[in-house]
Design a protein around this motif. Structure first.
Motif, PDB file in Angstrom:
ATOM      1  N   ASP A  46       0.942  -0.933   0.232  1.00 22.64           N
ATOM      2  CA  ASP A  46      -0.011  -0.084  -0.300  1.00 22.64           C
ATOM      3  C   ASP A  46       0.691   1.423   0.010  1.00 22.64           C
ATOM      4  O   ASP A  46       1.930   1.400   0.338  1.00 22.64           O
ATOM      5  N   TYR A  47       0.268   2.854  -0.224  1.00 16.91           N
ATOM      6  CA  TYR A  47       0.717   3.800  -0.314  1.00 16.91           C
ATOM      7  C   TYR A  47      -0.526   4.869   0.151  1.00 16.91           C
ATOM      8  O   TYR A  47      -1.062   4.509  -0.128  1.00 16.91           O
ATOM      9  N   TRP A  48       0.100   5.702   0.880  1.00 12.22           N
ATOM     10  CA  TRP A  48      -0.311   6.703   1.099  1.00 12.22           C
ATOM     11  C   TRP A  48      -0.120   7.795  -0.013  1.00 12.22           C
ATOM     12  O   TRP A  48       0.915   8.074  -0.122  1.00 12.22           O
ATOM     13  N   THR A  49      -1.662   8.593   0.044  1.00 11.00           N
ATOM     14  CA  THR A  49      -0.923   9.707  -0.691  1.00 11.00           C
ATOM     15  C   THR A  49      -1.649  11.276  -0.415  1.00 11.00           C
ATOM     16  O   THR A  49      -1.672  12.007  -0.862  1.00 11.00           O
ATOM     17  N   ASP A  50      -2.002  11.451   1.158  1.00 15.91           N
ATOM     18  CA  ASP A  50      -2.005  12.637   1.977  1.00 15.91           C
ATOM     19  C   ASP A  50      -0.956  12.669   2.519  1.00 15.91           C
ATOM     20  O   ASP A  50      -0.657  11.447   3.307  1.00 15.91           O
ATOM     21  N   PRO A  51      -0.165  13.458   2.065  1.00 12.21           N
ATOM     22  CA  PRO A  51       1.216  14.152   3.187  1.00 12.21           C
ATOM     23  C   PRO A  51       0.753  13.733   4.389  1.00 12.21           C
ATOM     24  O   PRO A  51       1.917  14.238   5.393  1.00 12.21           O
ATOM     25  N   ASP A  52      -0.434  14.180   4.947  1.00 11.90           N
ATOM     26  CA  ASP A  52      -0.353  14.785   5.902  1.00 11.90           C
ATOM     27  C   ASP A  52      -1.508  14.004   6.915  1.00 11.90           C
ATOM     28  O   ASP A  52      -1.562  14.496   7.970  1.00 11.90           O
ATOM     29  N   LYS A  53      -1.365  12.883   6.116  1.00 13.21           N
ATOM     30  CA  LYS A  53      -2.067  11.264   7.122  1.00 13.21           C
ATOM     31  C   LYS A  53      -2.571  11.866   8.839  1.00 13.21           C
ATOM     32  O   LYS A  53      -2.954  11.772   9.190  1.00 13.21           O
ATOM     33  N   ALA A  58      -3.948  12.308  14.242  1.00 16.51           N
ATOM     34  CA  ALA A  58      -3.091  12.490  15.360  1.00 16.51           C
ATOM     35  C   ALA A  58      -3.775  13.579  16.164  1.00 16.51           C
ATOM     36  O   ALA A  58      -4.652  13.839  17.038  1.00 16.51           O
ATOM     37  N   ASP A  59      -4.144  14.544  15.180  1.00 16.54           N
ATOM     38  CA  ASP A  59      -5.312  15.461  15.993  1.00 16.54           C
ATOM     39  C   ASP A  59      -6.141  14.925  16.049  1.00 16.54           C
ATOM     40  O   ASP A  59      -7.104  15.810  17.029  1.00 16.54           O
ATOM     41  N   PHE A  60      -6.799  14.058  15.215  1.00 13.12           N
ATOM     42  CA  PHE A  60      -8.184  13.384  15.330  1.00 13.12           C
ATOM     43  C   PHE A  60      -8.548  13.051  16.897  1.00 13.12           C
ATOM     44  O   PHE A  60      -9.366  13.563  17.645  1.00 13.12           O
ATOM     45  N   LEU A  61      -7.330  12.309  17.541  1.00 18.16           N
ATOM     46  CA  LEU A  61      -7.042  11.149  19.009  1.00 18.16           C
ATOM     47  C   LEU A  61      -6.965  12.628  19.243  1.00 18.16           C
ATOM     48  O   LEU A  61      -7.757  12.173  20.546  1.00 18.16           O
ATOM     49  N   ALA A  62      -6.540  13.656  19.191  1.00 18.04           N
ATOM     50  CA  ALA A  62      -5.865  14.130  19.975  1.00 18.04           C
ATOM     51  C   ALA A  62      -7.759  15.351  20.439  1.00 18.04           C
ATOM     52  O   ALA A  62      -8.261  15.522  21.606  1.00 18.04           O
ATOM     53  N   SER A  63      -8.548  15.173  19.601  1.00 20.45           N
ATOM     54  CA  SER A  63      -9.531  16.209  20.049  1.00 20.45           C
ATOM     55  C   SER A  63     -11.280  15.243  20.189  1.00 20.45           C
ATOM     56  O   SER A  63     -11.748  15.615  20.502  1.00 20.45           O
ATOM     57  N   GLN A  64     -10.798  13.570  20.091  1.00 17.60           N
ATOM     58  CA  GLN A  64     -11.475  12.606  20.497  1.00 17.60           C
ATOM     59  C   GLN A  64     -10.711  12.200  21.510  1.00 17.60           C
ATOM     60  O   GLN A  64     -10.892  10.633  20.999  1.00 17.60           O
ATOM     61  N   PRO A  65     -11.098  11.844  22.639  1.00 15.51           N
ATOM     62  CA  PRO A  65     -10.456  11.147  23.613  1.00 15.51           C
ATOM     63  C   PRO A  65     -10.612   9.695  23.517  1.00 15.51           C
ATOM     64  O   PRO A  65     -10.431   9.182  24.279  1.00 15.51           O
ATOM     65  N   LYS A 150     -13.917   3.645  21.319  1.00 20.13           N
ATOM     66  CA  LYS A 150     -14.824   3.686  20.372  1.00 20.13           C
ATOM     67  C   LYS A 150     -13.300   4.070  19.008  1.00 20.13           C
ATOM     68  O   LYS A 150     -12.220   4.069  19.263  1.00 20.13           O
ATOM     69  N   ILE A 151     -13.863   4.189  17.966  1.00 19.49           N
ATOM     70  CA  ILE A 151     -12.781   3.917  16.580  1.00 19.49           C
ATOM     71  C   ILE A 151     -13.687   4.801  15.704  1.00 19.49           C
ATOM     72  O   ILE A 151     -14.367   5.451  15.670  1.00 19.49           O
ATOM     73  N   GLY A 152     -12.740   5.742  15.645  1.00 21.39           N
ATOM     74  CA  GLY A 152     -12.938   6.993  15.253  1.00 21.39           C
ATOM     75  C   GLY A 152     -12.844   6.920  13.500  1.00 21.39           C
ATOM     76  O   GLY A 152     -12.274   6.036  12.473  1.00 21.39           O
ATOM     77  N   PHE A 153     -13.802   8.039  12.312  1.00 21.24           N
ATOM     78  CA  PHE A 153     -13.888   7.334  10.835  1.00 21.24           C
ATOM     79  C   PHE A 153     -13.105   8.564  10.398  1.00 21.24           C
ATOM     80  O   PHE A 153     -13.738   9.827  10.443  1.00 21.24           O
ATOM     81  N   MET A 154     -12.954   9.639   8.918  1.00 24.30           N
ATOM     82  CA  MET A 154     -12.278  10.591   8.689  1.00 24.30           C
ATOM     83  C   MET A 154     -12.823  10.192   7.762  1.00 24.30           C
ATOM     84  O   MET A 154     -12.051   9.460   6.243  1.00 24.30           O
ATOM     85  N   ASP A 155     -13.602  10.968   7.101  1.00 28.41           N
ATOM     86  CA  ASP A 155     -14.353  10.926   5.311  1.00 28.41           C
ATOM     87  C   ASP A 155     -13.447  11.754   4.594  1.00 28.41           C
ATOM     88  O   ASP A 155     -13.948  12.389   3.945  1.00 28.41           O
ATOM     89  N   LYS A 156     -12.077  11.151   4.261  1.00 26.16           N
ATOM     90  CA  LYS A 156     -10.986  11.716   3.141  1.00 26.16           C
ATOM     91  C   LYS A 156     -10.593  10.235   2.774  1.00 26.16           C
ATOM     92  O   LYS A 156      -9.746   9.381   3.922  1.00 26.16           O
TER      93      LYS A 156
END
Length: 227
Positions: A46-53, A58-65, A150-156
């Motif tokens: 696999d490979y990542w396409t978003d350089p800021d993934k 990490a920001d999501f987890l910081a905002s969603q404890p 819980k498990i978070g989801f980012m729609d991107k």
């Protein structure tokens, strides 16, 4: 890897063992060696396409404890057909998911593959050894994590999952895929809460019936296996 670690010592650390540990033992080794607060997995095909993934997650987890992990949407690249498509099972998912969302999915798997996820390191280090048998899977890990957070989801879409004809899953024949599916669902059954065990058991039975139907169509395979 060694030369990149030498070239970028502040960004890359070579933790290679020099031998083939096997899939599950390799995961355990990497999780133990991880030094940060989060762990992101990028599987070999696999490979990542978003350089800021990783930063975004990490920001999501910081905002969603409440979330112990977060996954993104992925694109599937079929190497044999040279075609691409977005993973449909990830459409219209909520921001935070629990085990009932995974139980309702026919695959029991909404993350689709590890390369779309970032985890809190503490949760992986605290996971039981039994979760690595027969191998670590997204399905078992989702049901295990639900017991904690819980498990978070980012729609991107942030990465690509390559369907590689040479990989362990895509490269297996139909019987091999059914055998792997049965084993991973058996692993998930060990961690699913009682309310979901009947569903997981039924999904495992469905795969068993599919395997038996394939075996009935291919008696020569059974003879070669000594059946």
């Amino acid at each position: 890897m060694a030369r990149y670690a030498v070239r970028y010592p502040t960004r890359i650390r070579n933790i290679s063992t020099g031998g083939n540990l096997g899939v599950s033992a390799n995961y355990q080794h990497c999780f133990r060696e991880a030094a940060g607060n989060h762990i992101a997995i990028l599987e070999g095909d696999d490979y990542w396409t978003d350089p800021d993934k990783n930063a975004r997650q990490a920001d999501f987890l910081a905002s969603q404890p409440e979330a112990g992990a977060v996954f993104s949407r992925i694109e599937l690249f079929d190497m044999a057909k040279n075609s691409r498509r977005v993973q449909q099972r990830q459409e219209n998912l909520p921001l935070l998911l629990a085990d009932e969302h995974f139980a309702r999915n026919q695959h029991l798997n909404l993350t689709a593959n590890f390369s779309s996820i970032i985890f809190r390191r503490s949760l992986l280090l605290g996971s039981p050894l039994s979760i690595y048998h027969p191998r670590l899977s997204e399905i078992a890990l989702a049901f295990y994590l639900d017991r904690i957070r819980k498990i978070g989801f980012m729609d991107k879409v942030m990465g690509v999952y390559r369907l590689n004809p040479s990989s362990v899953w895509t490269g297996a024949d139909q019987m091999g895929q059914r055998e792997q599916a049965i084993a991973t669902r058996a692993g998930a059954l060990a961690f699913a809460r009682p309310v979901h065990q009947a569903v997981v058991r039924q999904r495992m039975l469905d795969k068993q019936q599919q395997l038996e139907a394939l075996q009935a169509q291919n008696p020569q395979t059974l003879k070669r296996q000594g059946g």
